[in-house]
Design an enzyme around this catalytic site. Structure first.
Site, PDB file in Angstrom:
ATOM      1  CB  ALA A 182      58.075  32.957  52.353  1.00 44.40           C
ATOM      2  CG  ASN A 242      41.369  35.124  56.583  1.00 40.29           C
ATOM      3  OD1 ASN A 242      40.909  34.771  57.661  1.00 40.29           O
ATOM      4  ND2 ASN A 242      42.001  36.284  56.411  1.00 40.29           N
ATOM      5  CG  HIS A 245      38.967  36.692  61.136  1.00 34.67           C
ATOM      6  ND1 HIS A 245      39.125  37.920  61.725  1.00 34.67           N
ATOM      7  CD2 HIS A 245      39.844  36.671  60.095  1.00 34.67           C
ATOM      8  CE1 HIS A 245      40.049  38.605  61.061  1.00 34.67           C
ATOM      9  NE2 HIS A 245      40.484  37.881  60.068  1.00 34.67           N
TER      10      HIS A 245
HETATM   11  N1  LIG Z   1      43.977  35.440  60.228  1.00 32.28           N
HETATM   12  C1  LIG Z   1      44.033  36.735  59.950  1.00 32.28           C
HETATM   13  O1  LIG Z   1      43.625  37.569  60.753  1.00 32.28           O
HETATM   14  C2  LIG Z   1      44.641  37.185  58.650  1.00 32.28           C
HETATM   15  C3  LIG Z   1      45.001  38.510  58.442  1.00 32.28           C
HETATM   16  C4  LIG Z   1      45.579  38.877  57.236  1.00 32.28           C
HETATM   17  C5  LIG Z   1      45.766  37.928  56.241  1.00 32.28           C
HETATM   18  N2  LIG Z   1      45.368  36.657  56.456  1.00 32.28           N
HETATM   19  C6  LIG Z   1      45.520  35.603  55.440  1.00 32.28           C
HETATM   20  O2  LIG Z   1      46.871  35.185  55.357  1.00 32.28           O
HETATM   21  C7  LIG Z   1      47.076  34.567  54.076  1.00 32.28           C
HETATM   22  C8  LIG Z   1      48.386  35.065  53.481  1.00 32.28           C
HETATM   23  O3  LIG Z   1      48.278  36.446  53.155  1.00 32.28           O
HETATM   24  P1  LIG Z   1      49.510  37.230  52.492  1.00 32.28           P
HETATM   25  O4  LIG Z   1      49.125  38.645  52.448  1.00 32.28           O
HETATM   26  O5  LIG Z   1      50.784  36.806  53.120  1.00 32.28           O
HETATM   27  O6  LIG Z   1      49.468  36.630  51.013  1.00 32.28           O
HETATM   28  P2  LIG Z   1      50.683  36.595  49.979  1.00 32.28           P
HETATM   29  O7  LIG Z   1      50.071  36.412  48.636  1.00 32.28           O
HETATM   30  O8  LIG Z   1      51.602  37.750  50.201  1.00 32.28           O
HETATM   31  O9  LIG Z   1      51.489  35.267  50.375  1.00 32.28           O
HETATM   32  C9  LIG Z   1      50.996  33.983  50.181  1.00 32.28           C
HETATM   33  C10 LIG Z   1      52.193  33.077  49.915  1.00 32.28           C
HETATM   34  O10 LIG Z   1      51.723  31.733  49.843  1.00 32.28           O
HETATM   35  C11 LIG Z   1      52.567  31.077  48.898  1.00 32.28           C
HETATM   36  N3  LIG Z   1      51.965  29.822  48.453  1.00 32.28           N
HETATM   37  C12 LIG Z   1      50.915  29.639  47.615  1.00 32.28           C
HETATM   38  N4  LIG Z   1      50.685  28.315  47.450  1.00 32.28           N
HETATM   39  C13 LIG Z   1      51.579  27.660  48.225  1.00 32.28           C
HETATM   40  C14 LIG Z   1      51.844  26.294  48.481  1.00 32.28           C
HETATM   41  N5  LIG Z   1      51.137  25.310  47.894  1.00 32.28           N
HETATM   42  N6  LIG Z   1      52.847  25.979  49.327  1.00 32.28           N
HETATM   43  C15 LIG Z   1      53.593  26.944  49.925  1.00 32.28           C
HETATM   44  N7  LIG Z   1      53.399  28.266  49.701  1.00 32.28           N
HETATM   45  C16 LIG Z   1      52.405  28.617  48.867  1.00 32.28           C
HETATM   46  C17 LIG Z   1      52.733  32.094  47.779  1.00 32.28           C
HETATM   47  O11 LIG Z   1      53.841  31.785  46.951  1.00 32.28           O
HETATM   48  C18 LIG Z   1      52.912  33.379  48.585  1.00 32.28           C
HETATM   49  O12 LIG Z   1      54.277  33.656  48.828  1.00 32.28           O
HETATM   50  C19 LIG Z   1      45.825  34.904  53.256  1.00 32.28           C
HETATM   51  O13 LIG Z   1      44.963  33.807  53.216  1.00 32.28           O
HETATM   52  C20 LIG Z   1      45.186  36.039  54.034  1.00 32.28           C
HETATM   53  O14 LIG Z   1      43.788  36.102  53.836  1.00 32.28           O
HETATM   54  C21 LIG Z   1      44.825  36.268  57.643  1.00 32.28           C
END
Ligand SMILES: NC(=O)c1ccc[n+]([C@@H]2O[C@H](COP(=O)([O-])OP(=O)(O)OC[C@H]3O[C@@H](n4cnc5c(N)ncnc54)[C@H](O)[C@@H]3O)[C@@H](O)[C@H]2O)c1
Length: 298
Positions: free
Chosen positions: A8, A119, A174
């Site tokens: 979240a 990612n 990607h």
């Molecule tokens: N596919 C794409 O094009 C794309 C684009 C942007 C970001 N991303 C990826 O999306 C992911 C999330 O990015 P973000 O900016 O939301 O990060 P963020 O740090 O804001 O959110 C990550 C969340 O994961 C939660 N978390 C960690 N361990 C956990 C677990 N074991 N169980 C449940 N929740 C857990 C954290 O508490 C945090 O709230 C990253 O890996 C980022 O690289 C992918």
């Protein structure tokens, strides 16, 4: 539709908010390990639902039981890139978290459609495929719609046109080795090389490949609004049947077998329906071969 989002944080919250705005969901479950964050998300999102006067049931929890009977599960948990980091550096931590979460999802959901957003998406999808937790045709990773949106935006900016005039395609990982299908990209029905010179096209390609890094440089964290929008577009495509770029496990397409790769595909709640294997020109074929060798797919 009932959707569970694991993670979240910025991306998960933005997906949830966009799903509410576009009324694509009847029941939404947000799972995270951060209880404070969950409380804040529950308040804000429920108050948003209240502001719009929608009938959407929302649960923010660390308990997977609430995910029961989800038609779609979105994984956006783990860590995001920091400046100077490559997406591949996140694999060790994020793949462990994902497999752990996916096992918990499996306890309450037999075989849901599962979207990976965290990612490095391509290699995360390989890890989930190898775990055999869900059917291969129901595990999909999001990145292509975002990369394609960046591609369209850069062309539109260069030509001072509306983004909707542009019909573009891409395939691949990607990362920097993604393959823009320039030979089939059209602007108002004209081919890209009819409206832009080679130098401009090269510059656009570079901007697309560094699109994510540029946001990180200025924001000090990873992009989240455009990634969430791209994910929601994929959810809309479950109904519309539109072909979109996305990462799926292939069965021989482009010479790739049982490995995840970004291609144009059509999906429904039952998973992948059809894959479009594009005819590439010589330059695109070379770029594809180079990236497959670089990532030991060949
Ligand atoms: N596919 C794409 O094009 C794309 C684009 C942007 C970001 N991303 C990826 O999306 C992911 C999330 O990015 P973000 O900016 O939301 O990060 P963020 O740090 O804001 O959110 C990550 C969340 O994961 C939660 N978390 C960690 N361990 C956990 C677990 N074991 N169980 C449940 N929740 C857990 C954290 O508490 C945090 O709230 C990253 O890996 C980022 O690289 C992918």
């Amino acid at each position: 539709m009932k959707i569970t989002i694991i993670g979240a944080g910025n991306v998960g919250l933005s997906i949830a908010y966009a799903l509410i705005l576009r009324e694509l969901v009847d029941e939404l479950v947000l799972i995270d390990i951060n209880e404070d964050l969950l409380l804040a998300r529950e308040l804000e999102l429920n108050q948003s639902i209240g502001a719009f006067n929608f009938d959407i049931k929302l649960t923010c929890t660390s308990n997977y039981e609430f995910s029961k009977n989800s038609q779609l599960v979105i994984f956006s948990a783990g860590i995001a890139r920091k400046e100077g980091q490559s997406r591949d550096e996140l694999f060790e931590i994020n793949s462990k978290i994902m497999l752990d979460c996916a096992k918990k999802i499996k306890e309450f959901n037999e075989d849901p459609l599962f979207f990976i957003v965290s990612n490095p998406v391509d290699f995360m999808l390989n890890a989930l495929y190898e775990s055999k937790l869900f059917s291969a045709k129901k595990i999909i990773a999001m990145a292509g719609v975002l990369d394609n949106a960046r591609y369209k935006y850069e062309i539109a900016k260069k030509l001072n046109l509306n983004i909707s005039c542009i019909d573009s395609k891409l395939i691949g990982f990607h990362n920097d080795s993604m393959v823009l299908i320039k030979s089939q990209t059209k602007v108002k029905n004209k081919f890209l090389n009819e409206v832009l010179n080679q130098e401009d096209i090269k510059q656009i390609e570079q901007e697309v490949k560094t699109g994510g890094a540029k946001v990180i440089k200025h924001l000090k964290t990873s992009a989240y609004l455009a990634p969430a929008s791209a994910c929601v577009r994929m959810i809309e495509a479950l109904r519309t049947g539109e072909f979109l770029p996305m990462c799926i496990v292939l069965n021989g397409e482009y010479g790739i077998n049982k490995k995840a790769f970004g291609v144009m595909a059509k999906i429904s709640l039952d998973g992948i329906l059809e894959i479009l294997e594009l005819k590439l020109d010589e330059e695109e074929n070379l770029a594809l071969e180079k990236s497959l060798i670089q990532y030991a797919y060949k």
